[in-house]
Write an enzyme that holds these catalytic residues in place. Structure first.
Site, PDB file in Angstrom:
ATOM      1  N   GLY A  10       0.846  -1.198   0.000  1.00 14.46           N
ATOM      2  CA  GLY A  10       0.000   0.000   0.000  1.00 14.46           C
ATOM      3  C   GLY A  10       0.879   1.244   0.000  1.00 14.46           C
ATOM      4  N   THR A  93      -9.012   0.740   3.889  1.00 15.68           N
ATOM      5  CA  THR A  93     -10.080  -0.011   4.575  1.00 15.68           C
ATOM      6  C   THR A  93     -11.339   0.866   4.592  1.00 15.68           C
ATOM      7  OG1 THR A  93      -9.156   0.866   6.654  1.00 15.68           O
ATOM      8  CG2 THR A  93      -8.562  -1.377   6.069  1.00 15.68           C
ATOM      9  N   PRO A  94     -11.886   1.144   3.405  1.00 11.96           N
ATOM     10  CA  PRO A  94     -13.017   2.087   3.340  1.00 11.96           C
ATOM     11  C   PRO A  94     -14.295   1.491   3.918  1.00 11.96           C
ATOM     12  CG  PRO A  94     -12.663   1.052   1.205  1.00 11.96           C
ATOM     13  CD  PRO A  94     -11.565   0.564   2.096  1.00 11.96           C
ATOM     14  N   SER A 132      -2.831  -0.483   8.604  1.00  8.20           N
ATOM     15  CA  SER A 132      -4.171   0.040   8.306  1.00  8.20           C
ATOM     16  C   SER A 132      -5.003   0.088   9.590  1.00  8.20           C
ATOM     17  CB  SER A 132      -4.892  -0.887   7.328  1.00  8.20           C
ATOM     18  OG  SER A 132      -4.216  -0.962   6.107  1.00  8.20           O
ATOM     19  N   THR A 133      -6.021   0.947   9.590  1.00  8.97           N
ATOM     20  CA  THR A 133      -6.952   1.012  10.721  1.00  8.97           C
ATOM     21  C   THR A 133      -8.003  -0.085  10.545  1.00  8.97           C
ATOM     22  OG1 THR A 133      -6.620   3.382  10.809  1.00  8.97           O
ATOM     23  CG2 THR A 133      -8.555   2.515  11.964  1.00  8.97           C
ATOM     24  N   GLU A 162      -1.475   3.776  12.728  1.00  9.84           N
ATOM     25  CA  GLU A 162      -0.779   5.029  12.409  1.00  9.84           C
ATOM     26  C   GLU A 162      -1.615   6.219  12.890  1.00  9.84           C
ATOM     27  OE1 GLU A 162       2.367   5.560  11.356  1.00  9.84           O
ATOM     28  OE2 GLU A 162       1.640   7.483  12.036  1.00  9.84           O
ATOM     29  N   LYS A 222      -6.979   2.767  18.184  1.00 10.42           N
ATOM     30  CA  LYS A 222      -6.940   3.606  16.986  1.00 10.42           C
ATOM     31  C   LYS A 222      -8.342   4.142  16.661  1.00 10.42           C
ATOM     32  CE  LYS A 222      -5.947   5.721  13.422  1.00 10.42           C
ATOM     33  NZ  LYS A 222      -5.175   6.952  13.389  1.00 10.42           N
ATOM     34  N   CYS A 278     -10.550   9.342   7.285  1.00 11.49           N
ATOM     35  CA  CYS A 278     -10.549   8.493   8.490  1.00 11.49           C
ATOM     36  C   CYS A 278     -11.724   8.688   9.434  1.00 11.49           C
ATOM     37  CB  CYS A 278      -9.262   8.718   9.266  1.00 11.49           C
ATOM     38  SG  CYS A 278      -7.818   8.173   8.357  1.00 11.49           S
ATOM     39  N   LYS A 341      -8.495  19.628   4.278  1.00 12.37           N
ATOM     40  CA  LYS A 341      -7.795  20.531   5.191  1.00 12.37           C
ATOM     41  C   LYS A 341      -6.622  21.106   4.416  1.00 12.37           C
ATOM     42  CE  LYS A 341      -5.064  18.492   8.328  1.00 12.37           C
ATOM     43  NZ  LYS A 341      -4.464  17.520   9.279  1.00 12.37           N
TER      44      LYS A 341
HETATM   45  P1  NAD Z   1      -4.778   5.002   0.341  1.00 13.05           P
HETATM   46  O1  NAD Z   1      -6.014   4.666  -0.371  1.00 13.05           O
HETATM   47  O2  NAD Z   1      -4.108   6.334   0.119  1.00 13.05           O
HETATM   48  O3  NAD Z   1      -3.657   3.884   0.030  1.00 13.05           O
HETATM   49  C1  NAD Z   1      -3.899   2.520   0.056  1.00 13.05           C
HETATM   50  C2  NAD Z   1      -3.148   1.872  -1.114  1.00 13.05           C
HETATM   51  O4  NAD Z   1      -3.231   0.454  -0.986  1.00 13.05           O
HETATM   52  C3  NAD Z   1      -3.709   2.212  -2.489  1.00 13.05           C
HETATM   53  O5  NAD Z   1      -2.717   2.845  -3.276  1.00 13.05           O
HETATM   54  C4  NAD Z   1      -4.126   0.849  -3.074  1.00 13.05           C
HETATM   55  O6  NAD Z   1      -3.897   0.729  -4.456  1.00 13.05           O
HETATM   56  C5  NAD Z   1      -3.243  -0.093  -2.289  1.00 13.05           C
HETATM   57  N1  NAD Z   1      -3.732  -1.480  -2.265  1.00 13.05           N
HETATM   58  C6  NAD Z   1      -4.984  -1.926  -1.985  1.00 13.05           C
HETATM   59  N2  NAD Z   1      -5.027  -3.275  -2.030  1.00 13.05           N
HETATM   60  C7  NAD Z   1      -3.783  -3.687  -2.351  1.00 13.05           C
HETATM   61  C8  NAD Z   1      -3.189  -4.970  -2.543  1.00 13.05           C
HETATM   62  N3  NAD Z   1      -3.902  -6.085  -2.382  1.00 13.05           N
HETATM   63  N4  NAD Z   1      -1.884  -5.035  -2.875  1.00 13.05           N
HETATM   64  C9  NAD Z   1      -1.152  -3.911  -3.024  1.00 13.05           C
HETATM   65  N5  NAD Z   1      -1.656  -2.665  -2.847  1.00 13.05           N
HETATM   66  C10 NAD Z   1      -2.948  -2.558  -2.508  1.00 13.05           C
HETATM   67  O7  NAD Z   1      -5.092   4.816   1.898  1.00 13.05           O
HETATM   68  P2  NAD Z   1      -4.381   5.536   3.132  1.00 13.05           P
HETATM   69  O8  NAD Z   1      -4.964   6.870   3.348  1.00 13.05           O
HETATM   70  O9  NAD Z   1      -2.910   5.384   2.997  1.00 13.05           O
HETATM   71  O10 NAD Z   1      -4.903   4.614   4.316  1.00 13.05           O
HETATM   72  C11 NAD Z   1      -4.434   3.310   4.486  1.00 13.05           C
HETATM   73  C12 NAD Z   1      -4.880   2.808   5.852  1.00 13.05           C
HETATM   74  O11 NAD Z   1      -4.307   3.634   6.884  1.00 13.05           O
HETATM   75  C13 NAD Z   1      -6.384   2.865   6.080  1.00 13.05           C
HETATM   76  O12 NAD Z   1      -6.758   1.749   6.850  1.00 13.05           O
HETATM   77  C14 NAD Z   1      -6.573   4.123   6.900  1.00 13.05           C
HETATM   78  O13 NAD Z   1      -7.700   4.060   7.723  1.00 13.05           O
HETATM   79  C15 NAD Z   1      -5.315   4.172   7.727  1.00 13.05           C
HETATM   80  N6  NAD Z   1      -4.908   5.501   8.160  1.00 13.05           N
HETATM   81  C16 NAD Z   1      -4.976   6.563   7.295  1.00 13.05           C
HETATM   82  C17 NAD Z   1      -4.540   7.819   7.701  1.00 13.05           C
HETATM   83  C18 NAD Z   1      -4.609   9.005   6.784  1.00 13.05           C
HETATM   84  O14 NAD Z   1      -4.441  10.116   7.263  1.00 13.05           O
HETATM   85  N7  NAD Z   1      -4.844   8.828   5.500  1.00 13.05           N
HETATM   86  C19 NAD Z   1      -4.012   7.988   8.978  1.00 13.05           C
HETATM   87  C20 NAD Z   1      -3.948   6.886   9.822  1.00 13.05           C
HETATM   88  C21 NAD Z   1      -4.391   5.656   9.399  1.00 13.05           C
HETATM   89  C1  UDX Z   2      -7.037  12.111  11.401  1.00 12.90           C
HETATM   90  C2  UDX Z   2      -6.393  11.992  12.796  1.00 12.90           C
HETATM   91  O1  UDX Z   2      -6.144  13.296  13.329  1.00 12.90           O
HETATM   92  C3  UDX Z   2      -5.119  11.237  12.728  1.00 12.90           C
HETATM   93  O2  UDX Z   2      -4.537  11.085  14.025  1.00 12.90           O
HETATM   94  C4  UDX Z   2      -5.435   9.888  12.150  1.00 12.90           C
HETATM   95  O3  UDX Z   2      -4.313   9.127  12.126  1.00 12.90           O
HETATM   96  C5  UDX Z   2      -6.055  10.024  10.756  1.00 12.90           C
HETATM   97  O4  UDX Z   2      -7.226  10.829  10.865  1.00 12.90           O
HETATM   98  P1  UDX Z   2      -6.589  13.602   9.255  1.00 12.90           P
HETATM   99  O5  UDX Z   2      -7.932  13.148   8.831  1.00 12.90           O
HETATM  100  O6  UDX Z   2      -5.460  13.455   8.316  1.00 12.90           O
HETATM  101  O7  UDX Z   2      -6.133  12.850  10.582  1.00 12.90           O
HETATM  102  O8  UDX Z   2      -6.673  15.144   9.658  1.00 12.90           O
HETATM  103  P2  UDX Z   2      -7.149  15.908  10.986  1.00 12.90           P
HETATM  104  O9  UDX Z   2      -6.127  16.920  11.292  1.00 12.90           O
HETATM  105  O10 UDX Z   2      -7.525  15.007  12.075  1.00 12.90           O
HETATM  106  O11 UDX Z   2      -8.442  16.670  10.475  1.00 12.90           O
HETATM  107  C6  UDX Z   2      -9.648  15.989  10.167  1.00 12.90           C
HETATM  108  C7  UDX Z   2     -10.736  16.976   9.822  1.00 12.90           C
HETATM  109  O12 UDX Z   2     -11.155  17.694  10.976  1.00 12.90           O
HETATM  110  C8  UDX Z   2     -10.313  18.030   8.797  1.00 12.90           C
HETATM  111  O13 UDX Z   2     -11.337  18.232   7.876  1.00 12.90           O
HETATM  112  C9  UDX Z   2     -10.088  19.254   9.646  1.00 12.90           C
HETATM  113  O14 UDX Z   2     -10.258  20.443   8.927  1.00 12.90           O
HETATM  114  C10 UDX Z   2     -11.165  19.071  10.709  1.00 12.90           C
HETATM  115  N1  UDX Z   2     -10.876  19.794  11.962  1.00 12.90           N
HETATM  116  C11 UDX Z   2      -9.795  19.456  12.709  1.00 12.90           C
HETATM  117  C12 UDX Z   2     -11.728  20.808  12.371  1.00 12.90           C
HETATM  118  O15 UDX Z   2     -12.704  21.107  11.712  1.00 12.90           O
HETATM  119  N2  UDX Z   2     -11.463  21.447  13.543  1.00 12.90           N
HETATM  120  C13 UDX Z   2     -10.388  21.136  14.325  1.00 12.90           C
HETATM  121  O16 UDX Z   2     -10.213  21.768  15.383  1.00 12.90           O
HETATM  122  C14 UDX Z   2      -9.520  20.107  13.883  1.00 12.90           C
END
Ligand code: NAD
Ligand code: UDX
Length: 464
Positions: A10, A93-94, A132-133, A162, A222, A278, A341
């Site tokens: 990923g 993990t949508p 992943s979450t 994460e 998480k 998330c 954001k």
């Molecule tokens: P993303 O959609 O940006 O990336 C996921 C990637 O995985 C995609 O590029 C997809 O093509 C790939 N993928 C899917 N199935 C696959 C497979 N079988 N083999 C190889 N690649 C594959 O998602 P993300 O935002 O990076 O989030 C990933 C996970 O982390 C989620 O569970 C999310 O909840 C968690 N998470 C996200 C954030 C965030 O801020 N985005 C923060 C903390 C945790």
């Molecule tokens: C969130 C969590 O913060 C992070 O710890 C987790 O790992 C992934 O999900 P993210 O979604 O990337 O991170 O951004 P975050 O800064 O949490 O903001 C989420 C949303 O809340 C944004 O749309 C932001 O604009 C909004 N927000 C945040 C507010 O409206 N008010 C605030 O005071 C803070």
């Protein structure tokens, strides 16, 4: 246990930045990030690091420093699995869009595919890490799939959720509040695997910030952390509406409340509604899990955070229509910001999408400017909602690359993302170009009201 080879499945918003920082901090470890999305991997490998697929302050510099040395991006998933001692699963993990749990539960099909692929390919013992979450108790399902592959390979499953937030991912990874590692604390092998991962992070994170727990606590922590953060935003957004009715100012209330050390000042900024990939999905997942255990009150309690957020987005758009004499049909409205954001090009669940959709249903003409989001992404976000045809979206929405162009002959401006550059715009120039009365709606409490009103704007800000 000495880790020499790490594979991350990923290459998204989590896998990319997290592995880049691990590669930078552990120069002796080879880190390979793999993905089935060929376009994404090609972008990660683009000779010009400015073209990597994810915009995060500071990320391109780390990729430039480490790529080709100990950080690699590839579509050869099998090979990376085979070579690795430690495999991070960082796939999406949508929320499920079909079947049981549709609209609530996490869709674990990508996770399961990874587990099956690891089971099919692995020839020696591996540490498999849930990055992943995931719903609490997913590790049990992963272990079941891996152990039933029957090729004699031993797996240790760890949970290492994460906590980075987009826009500050690099800083969050370099200097995390905590790193959480859940594992099988009951067995020697489990503890050894946890130590191996602790040692990776200990290269740059102080040991006292690395927490080790049982797997279930880690998985549930998480979801809980995101639910608590989102709850704070929904709480202050609920108060913002009351402020608008009573003459209180939500920024003043937020400051007064946040200075109580028992509450704390972060995540109390009223907004047009939280977005991002998330919060909504993780709370829906929590609600679904609670319902599965028949804990209706627990489920209802957390669901309210989402209900409040949907209300906030809708009421912002509805207020725009009402303020503009109850009609926006045929009126040009400039949206400044589309990302969920600032400092990210991610638009998943961005409030802007829903505000635009509402205004389009009222037959407004929309013009969008965002410094980092592409035109293609904006149309794809609107098309995904399915409210109207792709052609209709392209007819009613224009995407431009200058805020001044966006506001020419507009009836109204809505600030939907808190990009710093919006504070510095020449607001007099924008006003001069607009039709009068010129309406300005600040969904982020970004702009200083007094000067805008002096220029002549009909100014509205959330919670004021
Ligand atoms: P993303 O959609 O940006 O990336 C996921 C990637 O995985 C995609 O590029 C997809 O093509 C790939 N993928 C899917 N199935 C696959 C497979 N079988 N083999 C190889 N690649 C594959 O998602 P993300 O935002 O990076 O989030 C990933 C996970 O982390 C989620 O569970 C999310 O909840 C968690 N998470 C996200 C954030 C965030 O801020 N985005 C923060 C903390 C945790
Ligand atoms: C969130 C969590 O913060 C992070 O710890 C987790 O790992 C992934 O999900 P993210 O979604 O990337 O991170 O951004 P975050 O800064 O949490 O903001 C989420 C949303 O809340 C944004 O749309 C932001 O604009 C909004 N927000 C945040 C507010 O409206 N008010 C605030 O005071 C803070």
């Amino acid at each position: 246990m000495k880790i020499k080879n790490i594979c991350c499945i990923g290459a998204g918003y989590v896998g990319g930045p997290t592995m880049a920082v691990i590669a930078q901090k552990c120069s002796k470890v080879k880190v390979t990030v793999v993905d089935i999305n060929e376009k994404r991997i090609k972008q990660w490998n683009d000779p010009d690091v400015q073209n990597i697929p994810i915009y995060e302050p500071g990320l391109s510099e780390i990729v430039e420093e480490t790529r080709g040395k100990n950080l690699f991006f590839s579509t050869d998933v099998d090979r990376a699995i085979d070579e690795a001692d430690m495999i991070f699963i960082s796939v999406n993990t949508p929320t499920k869009t079909y079947g049981i749990g549709k609209g609530m539960a996490a869709d674990l099909k990508y996770i399961e595919l990874c587990a099956r692929q690891i089971a099919a390919v692995a020839k020696n013992d591996k540490i498999v890490i849930e990055k992943s979450t995931l719903p609490v108790r997913t590790a049990a399902a992963l272990k079941n799939i891996l152990d039933n592959a029957g090729n004699g390979v031993k797996y240790q499953i760890l949970s290492n959720p994460e906590f980075l937030a987009e826009g500050t991912a690099v800083e969050d990874l370099r200097n995390p509040d905590r790193v959480l590692i859940g594992g099988d604390v009951e067995t020697e092998e489990g503890r050894e695997a946890m130590d191996a991962l602790v040692n990776i992070y200990a290269s740059w994170v102080p040991k006292e910030r690395i927490l080790t727990t049982n797997v279930w606590s880690s998985e549930l922590s998480k979801l809980t952390a995101n639910a608590f953060l989102a709850q704070r935003v929904s709480s202050i957004n609920a108060i913002s509406e009351l402020c608008e009715k009573t003459g209180a100012d939500v920024n003043e209330v937020s400051r007064a409340v946040g200075m109580d050390s028992r509450v704390g000042s972060k995540f109390l900024k009223a907004s047009v509604g939280f977005g991002g990939s998330c919060f909504q999905k993780d709370i829906l997942n929590l609600v679904y899990i609670a319902r599965t255990y028949n804990l209706q009150e627990v489920a209802d309690y957390w669901e309210q955070v989402i209900i409040m957020n949907d209300h906030q987005k809708r009421r912002f758009a509805a207020n725009m229509v009402q303020t503009m004499y109850n009609t926006v049909a045929g009126k040009k409205i400039a949206l400044l910001g589309w990302a969920f954001k600032k400092d990210t090009n991610d638009t998943r669940e961005s409030a802007a999408i829903y505000v635009a959709d509402y205004l389009l249903n009222e037959q407004a003409e929309i013009v969008v400017y965002d410094p980092k989001v592409t035109e293609e992404q904006i149309y794809s976000d609107l098309d995904y909602l399915g409210s109207r045809s792709g052609d209709a979206n392209r007819q009613a929405v224009t995407v431009v690359d200058s805020p001044y162009e966006a506001c020419e002959d507009a009836h109204a401006i809505a600030v939907l993302t808190e990009w710093n550059e919006f504070k510095e715009l020449d607001w007099q120039k924008l006003y001069d170009q607009m039709l009068k009365p010129a309406f300005l709606f600040d969904g982020r409490r970004l702009l200083e009201p007094k000067t805008k009103k002096e220029i002549g704007f009909e100014f509205y800000a959330i919670g004021n």
